[in-house]
Design a protein around this motif. Structure first.
Motif, PDB file in Angstrom:
ATOM      1  N   ILE A  32      -3.607  10.023  -5.234  1.00 26.73           N
ATOM      2  CA  ILE A  32      -2.249   9.734  -4.754  1.00 26.73           C
ATOM      3  C   ILE A  32      -2.137   8.220  -4.673  1.00 26.73           C
ATOM      4  CG2 ILE A  32      -0.608   9.981  -2.865  1.00 26.73           C
ATOM      5  CD1 ILE A  32      -2.036  12.580  -2.139  1.00 26.73           C
ATOM      6  N   SER A  33      -1.155   7.687  -5.353  1.00 28.65           N
ATOM      7  CA  SER A  33      -0.989   6.230  -5.337  1.00 28.65           C
ATOM      8  C   SER A  33      -0.459   5.786  -3.974  1.00 28.65           C
ATOM      9  CB  SER A  33      -0.037   5.789  -6.450  1.00 28.65           C
ATOM     10  OG  SER A  33       1.264   6.252  -6.173  1.00 28.65           O
ATOM     11  N   SER A  68       2.176   3.940  -3.332  1.00 26.42           N
ATOM     12  CA  SER A  68       3.628   4.104  -3.198  1.00 26.42           C
ATOM     13  C   SER A  68       3.987   5.568  -2.905  1.00 26.42           C
ATOM     14  CB  SER A  68       4.338   3.611  -4.463  1.00 26.42           C
ATOM     15  OG  SER A  68       3.879   4.329  -5.589  1.00 26.42           O
ATOM     16  N   GLU A  69       3.296   6.527  -3.547  1.00 23.29           N
ATOM     17  CA  GLU A  69       3.552   7.942  -3.259  1.00 23.29           C
ATOM     18  C   GLU A  69       3.180   8.282  -1.818  1.00 23.29           C
ATOM     19  OE1 GLU A  69       2.196  10.971  -6.125  1.00 23.29           O
ATOM     20  OE2 GLU A  69       1.698   9.248  -7.397  1.00 23.29           O
ATOM     21  N   LYS A 123       5.858   6.869   0.509  1.00 17.96           N
ATOM     22  CA  LYS A 123       7.071   7.711   0.457  1.00 17.96           C
ATOM     23  C   LYS A 123       6.856   9.010   1.219  1.00 17.96           C
ATOM     24  CE  LYS A 123       8.847   6.043  -3.946  1.00 17.96           C
ATOM     25  NZ  LYS A 123       9.049   6.380  -5.364  1.00 17.96           N
TER      26      LYS A 123
END
Length: 183
Positions: free
Chosen positions: A4-5, A7-8, A11
């Motif tokens: 999971i990056s 940014s993800e 969010k």
């Protein structure tokens, strides 16, 4: 396992109820009248001057214990050098009438001062290696410069006196520096 990056992840956290509550809480400016008095910063440093001194003192004591080999070596070195000096400048009576006799005295004094001075150079490299840590901690307001310098002086002065006393006790009378108590 799935990647999971960042940014993800951000969010996902913001869409979750905890993230939304945190965002709404941070959007409202804080009311300092409702804050606990202990939570407010009133001084530059978090501790009193005495506590800062004690913390730095014990830190310096710990560093000296860790580097005890250096201090033992320095004391042994000054003892051996004073024994060598006793042999080199051995005089039962040193005459005080001519310039040559004065040169012997000055030579012995100069050798003594240079020996004690160079014995202190062993710590110079350790002090220089600690400077980046000192500057970083000082700039982050962990403690003021005096709280660092004062314990170093308090702990190193007795060692300097010990080394000077060893040198003086072993060489003063064997060299022939004014053995009369009246001088």
């Amino acid at each position: 396992y799935s990647y999971i990056s960042v940014s993800e992840f951000a969010k996902g956290f913001q869409s979750f109820q905890t993230g939304q509550k945190l965002t709404s809480d941070l959007a409202v400016p804080s009311n300092k009248t409702k804050a606990h008095p202990v939570a407010l910063v009133k001084e530059k440093y978090g501790l009193s001057n005495w506590e800062l001194f004690k913390a730095c003192f014990w830190k310096e004591w710990l560093l000296m214990k860790r580097n005890s080999f250096v201090y033992i070596f320095k004391t042994t070195q000054i003892t051996i050098m004073s024994l060598v000096t006793m042999i080199v400048f051995l005089r039962t009576t040193m005459h005080q009438k001519t310039i040559t006799d004065g040169g012997k005295y000055l030579g012995a004094l100069f050798f003594s001062l240079i020996n004690i001075m160079f014995n202190g150079f062993a710590e110079l490299s350790m002090t220089i290696l600690r400077l980046p840590v000192f500057y970083k901690q000082r700039d982050f307001l962990f403690y003021p410069a005096w709280a660092y310098a004062l314990p170093v002086s308090v702990l190193k002065i007795p060692l300097s006196f010990l080394e000077s006393a060893i040198w003086t006790i072993l060489t003063y009378y064997t060299i022939g520096f004014a053995p009369a108590a009246s001088r």
